[in-house]
Scaffold this motif. Structure first.
Motif, PDB file in Angstrom:
ATOM      1  N   LEU A 130       4.396 119.700 -23.460  1.00 42.69           N
ATOM      2  CA  LEU A 130       3.869 119.395 -24.782  1.00 42.69           C
ATOM      3  C   LEU A 130       4.703 118.329 -25.475  1.00 42.69           C
ATOM      4  O   LEU A 130       5.935 118.345 -25.376  1.00 42.69           O
ATOM      5  N   TYR A 131       4.037 117.429 -26.194  1.00 40.69           N
ATOM      6  CA  TYR A 131       4.731 116.516 -27.087  1.00 40.69           C
ATOM      7  C   TYR A 131       4.936 117.175 -28.446  1.00 40.69           C
ATOM      8  O   TYR A 131       4.053 117.895 -28.933  1.00 40.69           O
ATOM      9  N   ALA A 132       6.068 116.905 -29.082  1.00 39.43           N
ATOM     10  CA  ALA A 132       6.216 117.198 -30.503  1.00 39.43           C
ATOM     11  C   ALA A 132       5.285 116.258 -31.259  1.00 39.43           C
ATOM     12  O   ALA A 132       4.987 115.151 -30.784  1.00 39.43           O
ATOM     13  N   PRO A 133       4.797 116.647 -32.440  1.00 37.78           N
ATOM     14  CA  PRO A 133       3.783 115.845 -33.136  1.00 37.78           C
ATOM     15  C   PRO A 133       4.179 114.397 -33.403  1.00 37.78           C
ATOM     16  O   PRO A 133       3.326 113.512 -33.399  1.00 37.78           O
ATOM     17  N   GLY A 134       5.464 114.118 -33.625  1.00 45.33           N
ATOM     18  CA  GLY A 134       5.886 112.756 -33.933  1.00 45.33           C
ATOM     19  C   GLY A 134       6.495 112.015 -32.771  1.00 45.33           C
ATOM     20  O   GLY A 134       7.069 110.926 -32.960  1.00 45.33           O
ATOM     21  N   ALA A 135       6.350 112.527 -31.562  1.00 49.23           N
ATOM     22  CA  ALA A 135       7.031 111.949 -30.400  1.00 49.23           C
ATOM     23  C   ALA A 135       6.609 110.512 -30.128  1.00 49.23           C
ATOM     24  O   ALA A 135       7.449 109.623 -29.937  1.00 49.23           O
ATOM     25  N   ILE A 136       5.306 110.273 -30.083  1.00 58.15           N
ATOM     26  CA  ILE A 136       4.810 108.939 -29.742  1.00 58.15           C
ATOM     27  C   ILE A 136       5.199 107.932 -30.825  1.00 58.15           C
ATOM     28  O   ILE A 136       5.640 106.809 -30.524  1.00 58.15           O
ATOM     29  N   GLU A 137       5.088 108.316 -32.089  1.00 54.95           N
ATOM     30  CA  GLU A 137       5.487 107.424 -33.177  1.00 54.95           C
ATOM     31  C   GLU A 137       6.971 107.090 -33.093  1.00 54.95           C
ATOM     32  O   GLU A 137       7.370 105.927 -33.265  1.00 54.95           O
ATOM     33  N   TYR A 138       7.804 108.100 -32.828  1.00 54.88           N
ATOM     34  CA  TYR A 138       9.253 107.887 -32.770  1.00 54.88           C
ATOM     35  C   TYR A 138       9.617 106.890 -31.670  1.00 54.88           C
ATOM     36  O   TYR A 138      10.374 105.942 -31.893  1.00 54.88           O
ATOM     37  N   PHE A 194      12.297 109.369 -10.955  1.00 58.20           N
ATOM     38  CA  PHE A 194      13.685 108.917 -10.869  1.00 58.20           C
ATOM     39  C   PHE A 194      13.767 107.513 -10.293  1.00 58.20           C
ATOM     40  O   PHE A 194      14.462 106.634 -10.818  1.00 58.20           O
ATOM     41  N   ASP A 195      13.027 107.275  -9.213  1.00 61.45           N
ATOM     42  CA  ASP A 195      12.995 105.941  -8.609  1.00 61.45           C
ATOM     43  C   ASP A 195      12.504 104.903  -9.619  1.00 61.45           C
ATOM     44  O   ASP A 195      13.047 103.797  -9.708  1.00 61.45           O
ATOM     45  N   TYR A 196      11.512 105.258 -10.420  1.00 63.75           N
ATOM     46  CA  TYR A 196      10.948 104.317 -11.384  1.00 63.75           C
ATOM     47  C   TYR A 196      11.937 103.996 -12.495  1.00 63.75           C
ATOM     48  O   TYR A 196      12.075 102.839 -12.900  1.00 63.75           O
ATOM     49  N   TRP A 197      12.641 105.021 -12.993  1.00 62.94           N
ATOM     50  CA  TRP A 197      13.619 104.777 -14.070  1.00 62.94           C
ATOM     51  C   TRP A 197      14.753 103.867 -13.569  1.00 62.94           C
ATOM     52  O   TRP A 197      15.220 102.994 -14.302  1.00 62.94           O
ATOM     53  N   VAL A 198      15.170 104.078 -12.347  1.00 61.68           N
ATOM     54  CA  VAL A 198      16.208 103.210 -11.788  1.00 61.68           C
ATOM     55  C   VAL A 198      15.707 101.775 -11.705  1.00 61.68           C
ATOM     56  O   VAL A 198      16.392 100.820 -12.097  1.00 61.68           O
ATOM     57  N   ARG A 199      14.497 101.607 -11.223  1.00 63.47           N
ATOM     58  CA  ARG A 199      13.938 100.268 -11.082  1.00 63.47           C
ATOM     59  C   ARG A 199      13.792  99.574 -12.434  1.00 63.47           C
ATOM     60  O   ARG A 199      13.962  98.351 -12.533  1.00 63.47           O
ATOM     61  N   ILE A 200      13.486 100.341 -13.477  1.00 61.01           N
ATOM     62  CA  ILE A 200      13.434  99.747 -14.816  1.00 61.01           C
ATOM     63  C   ILE A 200      14.831  99.364 -15.283  1.00 61.01           C
ATOM     64  O   ILE A 200      15.072  98.240 -15.757  1.00 61.01           O
ATOM     65  N   CYS A 201      15.773 100.295 -15.141  1.00 60.87           N
ATOM     66  CA  CYS A 201      17.092 100.122 -15.763  1.00 60.87           C
ATOM     67  C   CYS A 201      17.982  99.106 -15.051  1.00 60.87           C
ATOM     68  O   CYS A 201      19.005  98.700 -15.601  1.00 60.87           O
ATOM     69  N   ILE A 202      17.611  98.681 -13.849  1.00 57.76           N
ATOM     70  CA  ILE A 202      18.376  97.602 -13.229  1.00 57.76           C
ATOM     71  C   ILE A 202      17.824  96.236 -13.645  1.00 57.76           C
ATOM     72  O   ILE A 202      18.383  95.201 -13.286  1.00 57.76           O
ATOM     73  N   ARG A 203      16.739  96.244 -14.447  1.00 56.63           N
ATOM     74  CA  ARG A 203      16.162  94.991 -14.937  1.00 56.63           C
ATOM     75  C   ARG A 203      16.119  94.896 -16.459  1.00 56.63           C
ATOM     76  O   ARG A 203      16.145  93.791 -17.001  1.00 56.63           O
ATOM     77  N   TYR A 204      16.028  96.053 -17.132  1.00 48.49           N
ATOM     78  CA  TYR A 204      15.868  96.050 -18.584  1.00 48.49           C
ATOM     79  C   TYR A 204      16.881  97.006 -19.225  1.00 48.49           C
ATOM     80  O   TYR A 204      17.203  98.058 -18.661  1.00 48.49           O
ATOM     81  N   PRO A 205      17.323  96.686 -20.445  1.00 53.08           N
ATOM     82  CA  PRO A 205      18.143  97.643 -21.194  1.00 53.08           C
ATOM     83  C   PRO A 205      17.318  98.876 -21.570  1.00 53.08           C
ATOM     84  O   PRO A 205      16.112  98.776 -21.823  1.00 53.08           O
ATOM     85  N   ALA A 206      17.979 100.020 -21.607  1.00 45.95           N
ATOM     86  CA  ALA A 206      17.320 101.270 -21.979  1.00 45.95           C
ATOM     87  C   ALA A 206      18.014 101.877 -23.188  1.00 45.95           C
ATOM     88  O   ALA A 206      19.209 101.678 -23.403  1.00 45.95           O
ATOM     89  N   LEU A 207      17.262 102.621 -23.968  1.00 44.35           N
ATOM     90  CA  LEU A 207      17.777 103.328 -25.136  1.00 44.35           C
ATOM     91  C   LEU A 207      17.571 104.819 -24.940  1.00 44.35           C
ATOM     92  O   LEU A 207      16.493 105.256 -24.532  1.00 44.35           O
ATOM     93  N   HIS A 208      18.611 105.599 -25.222  1.00 41.22           N
ATOM     94  CA  HIS A 208      18.429 107.054 -25.161  1.00 41.22           C
ATOM     95  C   HIS A 208      18.826 107.664 -26.489  1.00 41.22           C
ATOM     96  O   HIS A 208      19.726 107.190 -27.176  1.00 41.22           O
ATOM     97  N   TYR A 209      18.112 108.745 -26.863  1.00 40.14           N
ATOM     98  CA  TYR A 209      18.332 109.406 -28.146  1.00 40.14           C
ATOM     99  C   TYR A 209      18.412 110.912 -27.964  1.00 40.14           C
ATOM    100  O   TYR A 209      17.781 111.488 -27.079  1.00 40.14           O
ATOM    101  N   TYR A 210      19.186 111.548 -28.849  1.00 40.10           N
ATOM    102  CA  TYR A 210      19.339 112.998 -28.792  1.00 40.10           C
ATOM    103  C   TYR A 210      18.167 113.739 -29.428  1.00 40.10           C
ATOM    104  O   TYR A 210      18.001 114.935 -29.218  1.00 40.10           O
ATOM    105  N   GLU A 211      17.375 113.039 -30.221  1.00 37.97           N
ATOM    106  CA  GLU A 211      16.244 113.670 -30.902  1.00 37.97           C
ATOM    107  C   GLU A 211      15.310 114.330 -29.879  1.00 37.97           C
ATOM    108  O   GLU A 211      14.769 113.665 -28.993  1.00 37.97           O
ATOM    109  N   PRO A 212      15.089 115.664 -29.956  1.00 41.30           N
ATOM    110  CA  PRO A 212      14.171 116.315 -29.006  1.00 41.30           C
ATOM    111  C   PRO A 212      12.723 116.114 -29.440  1.00 41.30           C
ATOM    112  O   PRO A 212      12.324 116.529 -30.517  1.00 41.30           O
ATOM    113  N   CYS A 213      11.941 115.469 -28.588  1.00 42.63           N
ATOM    114  CA  CYS A 213      10.557 115.115 -28.931  1.00 42.63           C
ATOM    115  C   CYS A 213       9.540 115.738 -27.978  1.00 42.63           C
ATOM    116  O   CYS A 213       8.368 115.324 -27.987  1.00 42.63           O
ATOM    117  N   TYR A 214       9.949 116.698 -27.194  1.00 39.98           N
ATOM    118  CA  TYR A 214       9.093 117.167 -26.107  1.00 39.98           C
ATOM    119  C   TYR A 214       9.441 118.610 -25.772  1.00 39.98           C
ATOM    120  O   TYR A 214      10.584 119.051 -25.977  1.00 39.98           O
TER     121      TYR A 214
END
Length: 307
Positions: free
Chosen positions: A152-160, A236-256
């Motif tokens: 389940l998504y939290a109601p504001g997950a997509i907006e956040y 996992f394979d997809y996240w690695v492939r993204i993160c070796i080409r693009y910067p990633a942002l991670h947040y502690y806010e639980p949205c899911y």
């Protein structure tokens, strides 16, 4: 400082400190130039002006792909968590992987009453990686994400998450923490997101990005599709492939809300993960010697003066 960034603050309040206030102000001002840092008691009014550097466009179209196979048990709750988002401009592409239970009927009910729901039914069982690819080939959104029929998504997950990608145009991926729940929906605890540098470790693979994420259409256009050869660890394979080409942002806010139950893919295939993760790490970091890109501080935030 990466821990501070993951909290996604608008304000850093140093007013309660004494000896360390001055050097912390100097250090934090350099690390986080877009934030309000409070050091004097008379600065309380600044709290009302801190968030104007954040950018968000409610008209941005988001694509959510929901692959499902015999998911009748939890499917309704999952679909409704998508359709009840505070961000309204979205399309929900449900890919039915040739289900034999009530899944087709449930999907049809939602498609009949909400035009944002698109249904694709596979004529044979393809598995998760191919079903994801089938869904995203039909996507028309600017930002992409996907979810599972039992979560389940939290109601504001997509907006956040859309706000983060809009505020930081150089970021290719954003992801958050999530709350673990049981079969009845009772909370079991929080799984905190980790910096993407953890993707280099097979032991941390499933604990880094987690289950709540969003990335840009152009990222998918460059990275390509999910790879069936890593089925059960395709994310996992997809996240690695993204993160070796693009910067990633991670947040502690639980949205899911991530559901733990005996019939989940996590429970059924957990034993396979270690071997697959080791192969993925070897391919990307041993054979190719790639590095991970991530936005570990808030330096990339736009200037408050900009708007």
């Amino acid at each position: 400082m990466s821990n501070v960034a993951a909290c996604d603050p608008d304000v850093i309040d140093l007013r309660g400190l004494c000896r360390s206030k001055e050097w912390l102000f100097e250090f934090l001002s350099e690390q986080f130039p877009a934030l309000k840092i409070l050091v004097d008691s008379g600065q309380s009014s600044a709290l009302q002006e801190t968030a104007r550097w954040r950018k968000y466009d409610p008209d941005t179209k988001i694509t959510i792909v929901l692959p499902v196979y015999n998911g009748e048990r939890f499917l309704r709750a999952s679909v409704e968590s998508c359709l009840c988002q505070t961000h309204r401009n979205l399309e929900l592409i449900i890919v039915d992987d040739c289900s034999t239970d009530a899944t087709p009927r449930i999907i049809s009910e939602y498609a009949a009453v909400d035009g944002r729901v698109k249904v694709i039914r596979n004529t044979s069982n393809h598995g998760l990686p191919d079903s994801l690819n089938i869904g995203f080939r039909a996507a028309t959104g600017t930002y992409f994400t996907w979810t599972s029929d039992d979560n389940l998504y939290a109601p504001g997950a997509i907006e956040y998450m859309a706000q983060q990608l809009t505020t930081y145009p150089s970021a290719g991926l954003v992801y958050t923490s999530f709350i673990r729940i049981d079969e009845l929906g009772d909370r079991l605890g929080i799984s905190m997101s980790m910096p993407p540098t953890g993707l280099r470790s097979p032991d941390l693979a499933s604990a880094v990005v987690g289950a709540c994420f969003m990335y840009r259409r152009e990222v998918r256009d460059e990275i390509g599709e999910y790879r069936a050869k890593y089925r059960h660890a395709e994310d996992f394979d997809y996240w690695v492939r993204i993160c070796i080409r693009y910067p990633a942002l991670h947040y502690y806010e639980p949205c899911y809300f991530y559901r733990l139950h005996r019939d989940s893919l996590t429970s059924q295939h957990k034993a396979k993960w270690r071997g697959l993760n080791e192969k993925i790490v070897h391919e990307h970091f041993v054979t190719s010697r790639n590095s991970i890109h991530w936005m570990g501080s808030l330096r990339a935030r736009p200037s408050i003066q900009g708007g």
